[in-house]
Design a protein around this motif. Structure first.
Motif, PDB file in Angstrom:
ATOM      1  N   TRP A 284       0.859  -1.185   0.000  1.00 35.66           N
ATOM      2  CA  TRP A 284       0.000   0.000   0.000  1.00 35.66           C
ATOM      3  C   TRP A 284       0.887   1.224   0.000  1.00 35.66           C
ATOM      4  CZ3 TRP A 284      -3.489   3.287  -0.886  1.00 35.66           C
ATOM      5  CH2 TRP A 284      -3.751   4.380  -0.061  1.00 35.66           C
ATOM      6  N   ALA A 285       0.760   2.055  -1.052  1.00 31.44           N
ATOM      7  CA  ALA A 285       1.506   3.310  -1.142  1.00 31.44           C
ATOM      8  C   ALA A 285       0.560   4.439  -0.761  1.00 31.44           C
ATOM      9  CB  ALA A 285       2.058   3.518  -2.542  1.00 31.44           C
ATOM     10  N   SER A 286       0.723   4.980   0.445  1.00 27.62           N
ATOM     11  CA  SER A 286      -0.156   6.036   0.927  1.00 27.62           C
ATOM     12  C   SER A 286       0.192   7.355   0.234  1.00 27.62           C
ATOM     13  CB  SER A 286      -0.022   6.187   2.435  1.00 27.62           C
ATOM     14  OG  SER A 286       1.316   6.509   2.783  1.00 27.62           O
ATOM     15  N   PRO A 287      -0.661   8.379   0.362  1.00 30.83           N
ATOM     16  CA  PRO A 287      -0.387   9.683  -0.271  1.00 30.83           C
ATOM     17  C   PRO A 287       0.986  10.228   0.125  1.00 30.83           C
ATOM     18  CG  PRO A 287      -2.622   9.596   0.575  1.00 30.83           C
ATOM     19  CD  PRO A 287      -1.944   8.360   1.080  1.00 30.83           C
ATOM     20  N   ARG A 288       1.532  11.101  -0.705  1.00 29.20           N
ATOM     21  CA  ARG A 288       2.878  11.629  -0.491  1.00 29.20           C
ATOM     22  C   ARG A 288       3.007  12.329   0.860  1.00 29.20           C
ATOM     23  NH1 ARG A 288       6.380  11.970  -4.743  1.00 29.20           N
ATOM     24  NH2 ARG A 288       5.585  11.276  -6.750  1.00 29.20           N
ATOM     25  N   ASP A 289       4.122  12.055   1.518  1.00 29.92           N
ATOM     26  CA  ASP A 289       4.417  12.695   2.791  1.00 29.92           C
ATOM     27  C   ASP A 289       4.812  14.152   2.530  1.00 29.92           C
ATOM     28  OD1 ASP A 289       6.866  13.397   4.794  1.00 29.92           O
ATOM     29  OD2 ASP A 289       5.300  12.238   5.814  1.00 29.92           O
ATOM     30  N   VAL A 290       4.283  15.084   3.316  1.00 38.09           N
ATOM     31  CA  VAL A 290       4.528  16.520   3.103  1.00 38.09           C
ATOM     32  C   VAL A 290       6.009  16.849   3.224  1.00 38.09           C
ATOM     33  CG1 VAL A 290       4.042  18.823   3.969  1.00 38.09           C
ATOM     34  CG2 VAL A 290       2.221  17.113   3.897  1.00 38.09           C
ATOM     35  N   THR A 291       6.697  16.194   4.156  1.00 40.85           N
ATOM     36  CA  THR A 291       8.114  16.516   4.402  1.00 40.85           C
ATOM     37  C   THR A 291       9.023  15.883   3.361  1.00 40.85           C
ATOM     38  OG1 THR A 291       7.670  16.644   6.766  1.00 40.85           O
ATOM     39  CG2 THR A 291       9.981  16.420   6.081  1.00 40.85           C
ATOM     40  N   PHE A 314       8.432   1.742   4.910  1.00 44.81           N
ATOM     41  CA  PHE A 314       9.405   2.782   4.645  1.00 44.81           C
ATOM     42  C   PHE A 314       8.968   4.107   5.252  1.00 44.81           C
ATOM     43  CE2 PHE A 314       9.861  -0.380   1.310  1.00 44.81           C
ATOM     44  CZ  PHE A 314      11.230  -0.638   1.357  1.00 44.81           C
ATOM     45  N   ASP A 315       7.780   4.112   5.791  1.00 40.26           N
ATOM     46  CA  ASP A 315       7.265   5.283   6.478  1.00 40.26           C
ATOM     47  C   ASP A 315       6.057   4.822   7.286  1.00 40.26           C
ATOM     48  OD1 ASP A 315       6.915   7.822   7.368  1.00 40.26           O
ATOM     49  OD2 ASP A 315       7.017   8.750   5.386  1.00 40.26           O
ATOM     50  N   ALA A 316       5.599   5.636   8.196  1.00 36.88           N
ATOM     51  CA  ALA A 316       4.459   5.273   9.039  1.00 36.88           C
ATOM     52  C   ALA A 316       3.199   5.906   8.468  1.00 36.88           C
ATOM     53  CB  ALA A 316       4.696   5.737  10.467  1.00 36.88           C
ATOM     54  N   PRO A 317       2.312   5.125   7.829  1.00 36.24           N
ATOM     55  CA  PRO A 317       1.112   5.701   7.225  1.00 36.24           C
ATOM     56  C   PRO A 317       0.036   5.986   8.272  1.00 36.24           C
ATOM     57  CG  PRO A 317       1.102   3.344   6.921  1.00 36.24           C
ATOM     58  CD  PRO A 317       2.411   3.675   7.598  1.00 36.24           C
ATOM     59  N   ALA A 318      -0.853   6.900   7.938  1.00 36.95           N
ATOM     60  CA  ALA A 318      -1.979   7.199   8.821  1.00 36.95           C
ATOM     61  C   ALA A 318      -3.097   6.186   8.642  1.00 36.95           C
ATOM     62  CB  ALA A 318      -2.493   8.603   8.533  1.00 36.95           C
ATOM     63  N   TRP A 319      -3.141   5.526   7.506  1.00 36.91           N
ATOM     64  CA  TRP A 319      -4.150   4.497   7.262  1.00 36.91           C
ATOM     65  C   TRP A 319      -3.689   3.618   6.102  1.00 36.91           C
ATOM     66  CZ3 TRP A 319      -6.120   5.364   2.332  1.00 36.91           C
ATOM     67  CH2 TRP A 319      -6.061   6.680   1.865  1.00 36.91           C
ATOM     68  N   ILE A 320      -4.328   2.455   5.973  1.00 34.76           N
ATOM     69  CA  ILE A 320      -4.019   1.500   4.912  1.00 34.76           C
ATOM     70  C   ILE A 320      -5.301   1.196   4.143  1.00 34.76           C
ATOM     71  CG2 ILE A 320      -3.368  -0.906   4.419  1.00 34.76           C
ATOM     72  CD1 ILE A 320      -1.446  -0.710   6.794  1.00 34.76           C
ATOM     73  N   SER A 321      -5.202   1.231   2.831  1.00 38.25           N
ATOM     74  CA  SER A 321      -6.359   0.910   1.985  1.00 38.25           C
ATOM     75  C   SER A 321      -6.332  -0.566   1.596  1.00 38.25           C
ATOM     76  CB  SER A 321      -6.343   1.771   0.723  1.00 38.25           C
ATOM     77  OG  SER A 321      -7.371   1.371  -0.158  1.00 38.25           O
ATOM     78  N   LEU A 322      -7.517  -1.189   1.651  1.00 38.53           N
ATOM     79  CA  LEU A 322      -7.657  -2.584   1.220  1.00 38.53           C
ATOM     80  C   LEU A 322      -8.268  -2.685  -0.175  1.00 38.53           C
ATOM     81  CD1 LEU A 322      -9.161  -4.136   4.493  1.00 38.53           C
ATOM     82  CD2 LEU A 322      -6.749  -3.966   3.832  1.00 38.53           C
ATOM     83  N   ASP A 323      -8.627  -1.552  -0.753  1.00 40.69           N
ATOM     84  CA  ASP A 323      -9.313  -1.571  -2.050  1.00 40.69           C
ATOM     85  C   ASP A 323      -8.468  -2.268  -3.112  1.00 40.69           C
ATOM     86  OD1 ASP A 323     -11.426  -0.246  -0.950  1.00 40.69           O
ATOM     87  OD2 ASP A 323     -10.808   1.740  -1.641  1.00 40.69           O
ATOM     88  N   GLY A 324      -9.084  -3.202  -3.802  1.00 42.85           N
ATOM     89  CA  GLY A 324      -8.402  -3.907  -4.883  1.00 42.85           C
ATOM     90  C   GLY A 324      -7.611  -5.111  -4.439  1.00 42.85           C
TER      91      GLY A 324
END
Length: 330
Positions: A284-291, A314-324
């Motif tokens: 799961w590739a979450s949205p781009r990190d601001v920093t 590789f980073d700590a996401p705020a959420w994970i999507s299961l879609d797909g």
């Protein structure tokens, strides 16, 4: 004779009786009894009103199960049979049943041997019910007889009076056609029936229930680990199984505001029905990190024990999507 039963009379069974009667092993109900019912083909044993208080039963074939000791009787009706319905009660409605009945003096107290088509009269009541049937009797139709009904006052309104109670049977291993009632259990694991609406169902002996075939669980809510829920702007985390294929959808995220998901965290526990035979994983590739201006990539694994957890991040996401996300259980 127009109503025949094979393997009933001690003598005089003709070759024609044997050819017309259903033969072979029928769908079992347990070790020694068969599922009784009508054999499908055309519109067998159809009831039609032919007079104010007269009903006619059409041709067809059936199996009538007796007691365990008796076994099952193959029956054929080779010409329409017309029967008279008795006049209605003066005060209450009643429900009669049009049946095929086997008499066997070796097993009952009737002192006769033969097979008939007859009407078993119900009990008049403010809330009438179908009559209880004697052994070796197969219900085909119910007939509602209103209070005061008779030929002299116009008889029965057949379109409303007749209620189809035919249930169907088939040869062993065959698919049982839809008929009256779906509440009967299967006899063995892997038995099939047609439910008449959405398609085939398969009997699951362990669960003691009929399940759609191919199995379709419909969308079910996924049980999440403590501290996790469904963040906004996304569907509730859910699963669906179609045969061996499992589909996931929705989001999983911490319930605490501002929290992120760390490495090696169990985020959900999958029910036994969708646990894989071996490990499965997805990224799961979450949205781009601001920093860092880069996607936060998270790898998630599902174990044979049903644990869904992060295992490489590789980073700590705020959420994970299961879609797909899809995988096979085998």
């Amino acid at each position: 004779m127009t109503v025949r039963a094979a393997w009933l009379l001690p003598t005089s069974q003709t070759r024609e009786d044997t050819r017309l009667a259903p033969l072979g092993t029928m769908v079992p109900e347990d070790e020694l009894t068969s599922r009784d019912g009508v054999l499908a083909g055309g519109d067998p044993l159809r009831a039609t009103g032919v007079g104010p208080m007269q009903v006619q039963l059409g041709v067809g074939r059936a199996i009538v199960q007796g007691t365990l000791a008796q076994g099952a009787y193959p029956v054929s009706i080779t010409a329409p049979e017309t029967l008279m319905v008795r006049d209605g009660n003066a005060q209450y409605d009643r429900i009669d049943s049009l049946v095929v009945r086997v008499y066997d003096r070796l097993y009952d107290t009737t002192e006769q041997t033969g097979v008939t088509v007859e009407i078993i009269q119900g009990t008049p009541s403010p809330t009438p019910t179908s009559p209880t049937l004697p052994p070796a009797t197969l219900r085909l139709w119910d007939i509602t007889v209103p209070a005061g009904a008779s030929a002299g006052v116009g008889g029965l309104e057949w379109a409303r009076a007749l209620a189809d109670r035919r249930r169907y049977t088939t040869g062993h291993g065959g698919i049982v056609p839809r008929g009256w009632g779906l509440s009967f259990p299967g006899a063995y694991d892997g038995q099939y029936r047609d439910n008449g609406t959405t398609g085939l169902e398969r009997w699951n002996a362990a669960a003691r229930m009929w399940l759609p075939y191919p199995y379709d669980s419909g969308w079910q809510t996924l049980a999440l680990a403590s501290g996790f829920g469904n963040p906004g702007h996304g569907a509730v985390a859910s699963w669906r199984r179609l045969g061996p294929m499992v589909m996931l959808r929705g989001r999983i995220g911490p319930t605490k505001s501002g929290a992120t998901i760390s490495n090696g965290t169990t985020i959900a526990t999958l029910p036994a029905a969708i646990r894989p035979a071996g490990n499965r994983e997805f990224a799961w590739a979450s949205p781009r990190d601001v920093t860092n201006k880069a996607p936060a990539v998270t790898r998630v694994e599902i174990t044979p024990g049903g644990i869904m957890r992060t295992f490489e991040m590789f980073d700590a996401p705020a959420w994970i999507s299961l879609d797909g996300v899809t995988y096979c259980t085998d």
